[in-house]
Every structure is written in C-alpha cells, then in structure tokens.
Design an enzyme around this catalytic site. Structure first.
Site, PDB file in Angstrom:
ATOM      1  N   LYS A  93       0.856  -1.186   0.000  1.00  0.00           N
ATOM      2  CA  LYS A  93       0.000   0.000   0.000  1.00  0.00           C
ATOM      3  C   LYS A  93       0.895   1.239   0.000  1.00  0.00           C
ATOM      4  O   LYS A  93       1.956   1.242   0.622  1.00  0.00           O
ATOM      5  CB  LYS A  93      -0.866  -0.051   1.268  1.00  0.00           C
ATOM      6  N   SER A 105      -9.665   1.420   3.433  1.00  0.00           N
ATOM      7  CA  SER A 105      -8.873   2.223   2.539  1.00  0.00           C
ATOM      8  C   SER A 105      -7.845   1.449   1.720  1.00  0.00           C
ATOM      9  O   SER A 105      -7.269   2.003   0.788  1.00  0.00           O
ATOM     10  CB  SER A 105      -8.151   3.316   3.340  1.00  0.00           C
ATOM     11  N   SER A 147      -9.500  -1.061   7.523  1.00  0.00           N
ATOM     12  CA  SER A 147      -9.036  -0.866   6.145  1.00  0.00           C
ATOM     13  C   SER A 147      -8.364  -2.039   5.477  1.00  0.00           C
ATOM     14  O   SER A 147      -8.091  -1.988   4.273  1.00  0.00           O
ATOM     15  CB  SER A 147      -8.086   0.321   6.082  1.00  0.00           C
TER      16      SER A 147
HETATM   17  N1  GLN Z   1     -12.796   3.665   7.279  1.00  0.00           N
HETATM   18  C1  GLN Z   1     -12.089   4.020   8.465  1.00  0.00           C
HETATM   19  C2  GLN Z   1     -11.678   5.468   8.398  1.00  0.00           C
HETATM   20  O1  GLN Z   1     -12.034   6.071   7.463  1.00  0.00           O
HETATM   21  C3  GLN Z   1     -10.913   3.123   8.652  1.00  0.00           C
HETATM   22  C4  GLN Z   1      -9.784   3.470   7.790  1.00  0.00           C
HETATM   23  C5  GLN Z   1      -8.578   2.635   8.049  1.00  0.00           C
HETATM   24  O2  GLN Z   1      -8.662   1.575   8.651  1.00  0.00           O
HETATM   25  N2  GLN Z   1      -7.444   3.150   7.643  1.00  0.00           N
HETATM   26  O3  GLN Z   1     -11.040   5.993   9.242  1.00  0.00           O
END
Ligand code: GLN
Length: 490
Positions: free
Chosen positions: A77, A152, A176
């Site tokens: 990532k 994400s 994410s």
């Molecule tokens: N969807 C969650 C957020 O927007 C988790 C994101 C993540 O785990 N990086 O913060």
C-alpha cells in the site's frame, strides 16, 4: 500460474520448477491487461522487479538458501515508505515525496526475497472505506466494476483479487484491511497492535494503525505474517518478543483446534443486511458441524465504537498531519506572500476534502473546553469496549461477526454522505480500539454475485490460533477458489 497461491508459487520457485522471472513477467502481462480497468496501482516497478527476480533465480540455481517469499511478486500500500518510487499516501501533498528509508516491513519483504512490483491505491492518508477518497485515481471492484473495492486498502485487495500480484500489504486503522478484503473476496488480516512494526508507515491514527497481509488464502496470510511480525527497535510500540513471542504461523496452521468455542453477538449482527447475516449463519453452521460450540453473548458497548473511533482517530490524525506544512514535506504553494500563507495555502491546495474534514474534527475535539467532553470521553468508551472483549474471551476462543453491514456498494453511493460512509465500519472498528487481531475470510456471495466476508476476532497475540480457526473453515469450503470473471479467470 494465475491459479497458484503465494505459498505454492514460492515452493515452485524455490525448487526450480518455475522461474521468478517468468512469474514477474506474467504478473506484468496481467497488470498491463487489467490495470486500465481496475486502477489498483499508484506506481509499478517493472524493470526493478525483473532485475530482482533474476537475482533470486540466480541464487536458486547457485544452490544458495532463499527466503520465505523467494521470487514472489508482492505489492505494498502506498502509505509504506520505500526508497524506490514515491510514497504518496494517495495525496497530492505527497505526490512527489521520495522517502529516504524503507519501512521495516519493506525491509522484511526484501530480506525474505520477495519481489515488490508496485504500490497500491488507497483513500488519501487511509481515511475512508471505499478508496474513492484517493487524491490520485479511482480503483474499482474486480467483481463488479461499477462498485467500490472497499477501503482504505482497496488497491491492495483489488490487486490480489484480480491476480495482479500474489499477495499485498495493507494497513488497518479501523477496518481498512478487513473491509476491502471482504468486498473483494480475499483474505485480510489485521494483527494485534504492536505485532508488526509501524516504522515507515505514514501515521494516520497512531494508537490504532497496524500493517497486515492481504492474500488469496489463510495459508498465505500465515506466510506473510511470518515475514513481517516481530519486535523492531525503531518502533517503541512494537511489542517485545519476550512478552509476546512470534511463532512459525505456517507450521502452526496444521495443528488442530480442540474444543473450539465461538461467540456470536446476535443483537449487534442484526444490523447487517439479511444476505450478509445469512452468509454468516451458514459459516457458523460449518463450524458447528466441525464440532465447535456456539454461544451467544452481549457486548453492550460495541454500539458506541464508531462514535469513539471518529473522535480518537481524527484527534490523532489532526496531530499527525500537522507535519505537512509546505516546509518539511511535499507540496508547497507558489508565491506565498508570508509564512502563514506557506502553511495555509499549501495545505488548502493539496489536502482533499475528507482529510480536511478530519483535521477540523480532530482539532475541535482536542481544543481546550472540548477535550474532556469529546476526546477524554472517547478514551473512556474505548476502555469499555476493550472490557467487552476481555469479558467475551473469558467465555470463548473467538468472536465471529460480519465484516461490513453490506457487500460492495456502488461508486458514488456514499461519497457525499460521510456519516453513511463511517457507518460501514461498524463491525471492524472495535478490534482497533481494543488492539486485538481480526481476520476477514471469504464466506459466500450475495444475489448480485458479490463476495461476503466472515470476520473472526481473537485475544491479543493469538494470531496463530486465529489463523488456525480461519484455516479450518477454508479447508472445508471452497469460496476462496472463486475468482472474479473480469480478470480472465473464466
Ligand atoms: N474507514 C475508516 C476510516 O475512514 C478506517 C480506515 C482505516 O482503517 N485506515 O477511518
């Protein structure tokens, strides 16, 4: 080759049956074919990867020992620092940022002889649940290109699902890794907080962030965890192996799980779509048939997880993102009139809308007069949620629940309604607040032929058992073998 897992490919490369060079060439043929549709990668390193593959092949023909990921094409990532290519976090503010060092996980992949082929798309600074907040490009779901891959780490999961790498690393602050894994029909593991070094992971919510594998199978997740787990003297939050020893997760995978006791939280699960609930119930039946005991429990504080998380995560983010000031890193505004404009214009020009929203929310929650009412209160709720898990694990080995309330939603469906988007994290966030490990594994499809994930949560530092429990299901079902037709699997 596209039907091989990372583990099988590694074994065939190590035994000389397949050349890493051929595996990497093959992956790039697939990337050239499918990437224009899927959009999983922010950058790829074809020449470097081919060169590295031939070095691994040479080692093997010379009879030298090779690492656990010998010659296997993997992706990371784009919030993990690499000295090669840029590290953008899918943000315009870091679009041209070249890190001066490798993240510890990247060093570990290289030491295991993996071939890093590219860096995957994500929501900007990992803030989001659909990868639509990327400041650089759109990634689509390989199962239905009108839908989001989740987020994400949507680039990482789409890439594994479409066979554009054999395994990937994602990061999970509130779901994410697990949520996009479920949307894309792959395996996603969030390890215990402190199990994997965060050194070189661009910080979002430092007390929540954790790096973990995205793979085709549970066995591959164990293999990847073998490579990345362990203490790192560069990260003081990585846990000492004297306290929590790392084991060989791959070897452990074959040990049976005796007297498995699974807890479910019926009240909480009732919030998920009916088809998601059905898939969960079917998965639990499989465990029951394998001899597991199922108990029903209550976890009264889980309903407050989203509210607590979006205070804590945004508070931490607002502080972590203060470093992007137009001076130290990344984008700087042209022709500022004074130093205040250097800060304000650089940030205003290059941060996306969601990132700005979170910086404002977090700054507000931390400001004097509001700190006690929001931030401190959220920390107290976090403790109660942790307590819910401590109580649960006194009665069971693991808790099972959905990964997300729905399967992959349509592109654009939630992007203008941040609260709706935040709600899609309802099942994943608690694990980050409690610091415990969680895994998402494929467990079926809905009527639209979209994958559904099963989430399993276990006590801190019991990844070996968690993987065994997940592996048990995988051995007795074949969901993981199903691949999205778009990527030439039919
Ligand atoms: N969807 C969650 C957020 O927007 C988790 C994101 C993540 O785990 N990086 O913060």
């Amino acid at each position: 080759m596209k039907n091989l897992t990372a583990k099988k490919l590694r074994d065939q490369i190590a035994s000389g049956q397949i050349k890493s060079l051929d595996a990497v060439r093959n992956i790039f043929e697939r990337i050239e074919k499918y990437e224009p549709v899927i959009g999983a990668y922010i950058s790829t390193f074809k020449e470097k990867a081919l060169e590295r593959a031939s070095q691994v092949d040479k080692k093997i023909s010379a009879g030298e020992p090779v690492g656990q990921l010998a010659g296997v094409p993997v992706a990371v990532k784009d919030n993990m620092c690499t000295t090669f290519g840029a590290t953008t976090c899918a943000s315009k503010i870091l679009q041209n940022f070249h890190a001066p060092y490798n993240a510890t996980v990247v060093e570990k992949l290289l030491a295991a002889d993996a071939v890093i082929i590219g860096k995957t798309n994500m929501d900007e600074f990992a803030m989001g649940s659909s990868t639509e907040n990327s400041g650089l490009k759109q990634t689509v779901n390989p199962w239905d290109t009108s839908r989001v891959p989740g987020g994400s780490s949507g680039g990482a999961t789409a890439s594994v699902a479409a066979g554009m790498c054999f395994a990937a690393l994602g990061s999970d602050t509130g779901g994410s890794i697990r949520q996009p894994a479920s949307f894309c029909g792959v395996v996603g593991l969030k390890p215990t907080y402190g199990r994997v070094s965060r050194y070189g992971l661009v910080a979002y919510g430092s007390s929540l962030d954790q790096i973990g594998p995205v793979t085709q199978t549970v066995e591959d997740a164990a293999l990847m965890l073998n490579v990345i787990a362990g203490h790192d003297s560069s990260d003081s939050t990585s846990v000492s192996e004297a306290i929590a020893p790392v084991c060989d997760y791959l070897t452990k995978l074959n040990e049976p799980v005796d007297k498995l006791k699974i807890a479910v939280v019926p009240q909480f699960n009732a919030g998920a779509d009916q088809q998601v609930q059905n898939a969960l119930n079917e998965a639990i039946k499989v465990y029951k048939n394998l001899g597991a005991e199922i108990i029903e429990i209550e976890m009264p504080h889980l309903d407050y997880a989203i509210a607590a998380y979006y205070v804590i995560a945004t508070a931490e983010a607002s502080s972590n993102l203060a470093r992007y000031d137009g001076v130290h890193y990344g984008h700087r505004t042209k022709d500022p009139q004074n130093y205040i404009e250097v800060y304000t214009k650089s940030r205003a020009e290059a941060f996306g809308q969601e990132v700005k929203r979170r910086i404002m929310l977090g700054t507000y929650a931390l400001s004097s007069g509001y700190y006690d009412a929001y931030y401190l209160k959220a920390l107290k709720v976090r403790n109660l949620i942790r307590g819910d898990f401590t109580n649960a694990f006194e009665k069971c080995d693991c808790v099972m629940m959905p990964v997300a309330p729905t399967t992959a939603f349509k592109i654009g469906e939630k992007v203008n309604d941040p609260l709706q988007m935040y709600l899609s994290d309802i099942y994943t966030i608690a694990a980050n607040l409690a610091g415990i490990p969680g895994i998402s594994i494929p467990c079926g499809f809905d009527d639209n032929e979209l994958p559904v994930g099963l989430q399993i949560l276990s006590p801190a530092f019991t990844e070996d058992k968690l993987l065994r429990i997940a592996g048990m299901y995988e051995k007795h079902t074949n969901w993981y073998e199903k691949k999205p037709p778009i990527a030439g699997y039919k």
